[in-house]
Scaffold this motif. Structure first.
Motif, PDB file in Angstrom:
ATOM      1  N   ALA A  95      35.706  49.614  82.133  1.00 16.51           N
ATOM      2  CA  ALA A  95      36.068  50.694  81.211  1.00 16.51           C
ATOM      3  C   ALA A  95      35.686  50.394  79.771  1.00 16.51           C
ATOM      4  O   ALA A  95      35.843  51.250  78.892  1.00 16.51           O
ATOM      5  N   GLU A 132      39.238  55.956  73.873  1.00 14.60           N
ATOM      6  CA  GLU A 132      40.320  55.150  73.331  1.00 14.60           C
ATOM      7  C   GLU A 132      39.654  54.129  72.407  1.00 14.60           C
ATOM      8  O   GLU A 132      38.868  53.283  72.869  1.00 14.60           O
ATOM      9  N   PRO A 155      39.121  56.641  78.595  1.00 19.46           N
ATOM     10  CA  PRO A 155      40.539  56.926  78.867  1.00 19.46           C
ATOM     11  C   PRO A 155      40.780  57.100  80.356  1.00 19.46           C
ATOM     12  O   PRO A 155      39.841  57.244  81.145  1.00 19.46           O
ATOM     13  N   ASP A 156      42.048  57.071  80.749  1.00 14.84           N
ATOM     14  CA  ASP A 156      42.380  57.236  82.163  1.00 14.84           C
ATOM     15  C   ASP A 156      42.111  58.653  82.652  1.00 14.84           C
ATOM     16  O   ASP A 156      41.920  58.885  83.844  1.00 14.84           O
ATOM     17  N   GLU A 184      44.924  54.036  78.959  1.00 17.54           N
ATOM     18  CA  GLU A 184      44.086  53.377  79.963  1.00 17.54           C
ATOM     19  C   GLU A 184      44.825  52.139  80.427  1.00 17.54           C
ATOM     20  O   GLU A 184      45.595  51.537  79.681  1.00 17.54           O
TER      21      GLU A 184
END
Length: 239
Positions: free
Chosen positions: A39, A63, A121-122, A161
């Motif tokens: 990520a 993020e 981000p998630d 995240e």
């Protein structure tokens, strides 16, 4: 498995107003084989000249974590946030559906050095938000101090995240252990000093600007080895 990326292997962007070292593809540096680590999309080591800065510009669905190593970094955004972040401060910005911000050096004589980390981000489309916190040097000495995390708690700033960012400053001959999980990645970047990393793969010596990318389960032993200064580093646990 540990892969060490030396300081010399980074991409250097040297402009009149800002000097940057890119660990991953960014801006004018395009390398498809070095686009991300899980990520983690960007890890830039920046030095901004006095009175200079990045004027207002947009981001979305990122993020962004900023660690001010030295000097003062001024932040402003269209959410109404204003801050002058001194060395030791960490800033988190969830761009979400969209945020405009600027980052400038308010000093007329001193440079500001800061690390900037970009994460996926998630999920996209979250509400944008911003936060910052100052962490005294003694809080990160000979320990792993969580400063930003998707888990919340522990005094860390919240991000969107499943990532935890740690800061540490190891004195000479002091050691830390870090157990990496099989399904996780670890990124270590040495800000200053000298750091030894040991695990089943062997023993690795890091110098300032070096990074280690670690995958698969590895019981890490981290040791400060410099005689002139502490080994200050950032450790990122990520999927």
């Amino acid at each position: 498995m540990i892969k060490v990326i030396t300081s010399a292997e980074r991409h250097t962007s040297n402009r009149e107003w800002i000097h940057s070292e890119f660990s991953f593809s960014f801006a004018d540096y395009d390398d498809p084989s070095n686009a991300h680590f899980g990520a983690l999309l960007a890890h830039n080591d920046n030095e901004l000249s006095p009175g200079q800065g990045m004027h207002e510009h947009p981001h979305h669905d990122l993020e962004i974590i900023t660690y001010v190593v030295s000097g003062v970094l001024k932040h402003q955004d269209d959410l109404g946030n204003h801050a002058e972040l001194q060395g030791g401060s960490v800033q988190v910005m969830s761009a979400g559906t969209g945020i405009n911000h600027s980052e400038t050096n308010p000093s007329d004589s001193e440079h500001v050095r800061f690390l900037q980390i970009w994460l996926l981000p998630d999920q996209p489309g979250r509400q944008p938000k911003w936060d910052a916190k100052f962490y005294p040097a003694e809080h990160k000495t000979n320990t792993l101090l969580p400063v930003a995390s998707g888990k919340g708690g522990e005094g860390a700033l919240e991000i969107n995240e499943n990532v935890t960012v740690y800061l540490s400053s190891l004195e000479r001959s002091r050691e830390l252990k870090y157990q990496q999980r099989e399904d996780r990645r670890t990124h270590i970047y040495l800000i200053s000093g000298h750091l030894e990393i040991a695990c089943s793969d062997g023993v690795f010596q890091l110098e300032p600007g070096d990074a280690a990318r670690i995958r698969k389960s590895c019981n890490l032993h981290l040791k400060g080895t410099g005689s002139d200064s502490n080994a200050e580093f950032i450790l990122i646990d990520l999927p």
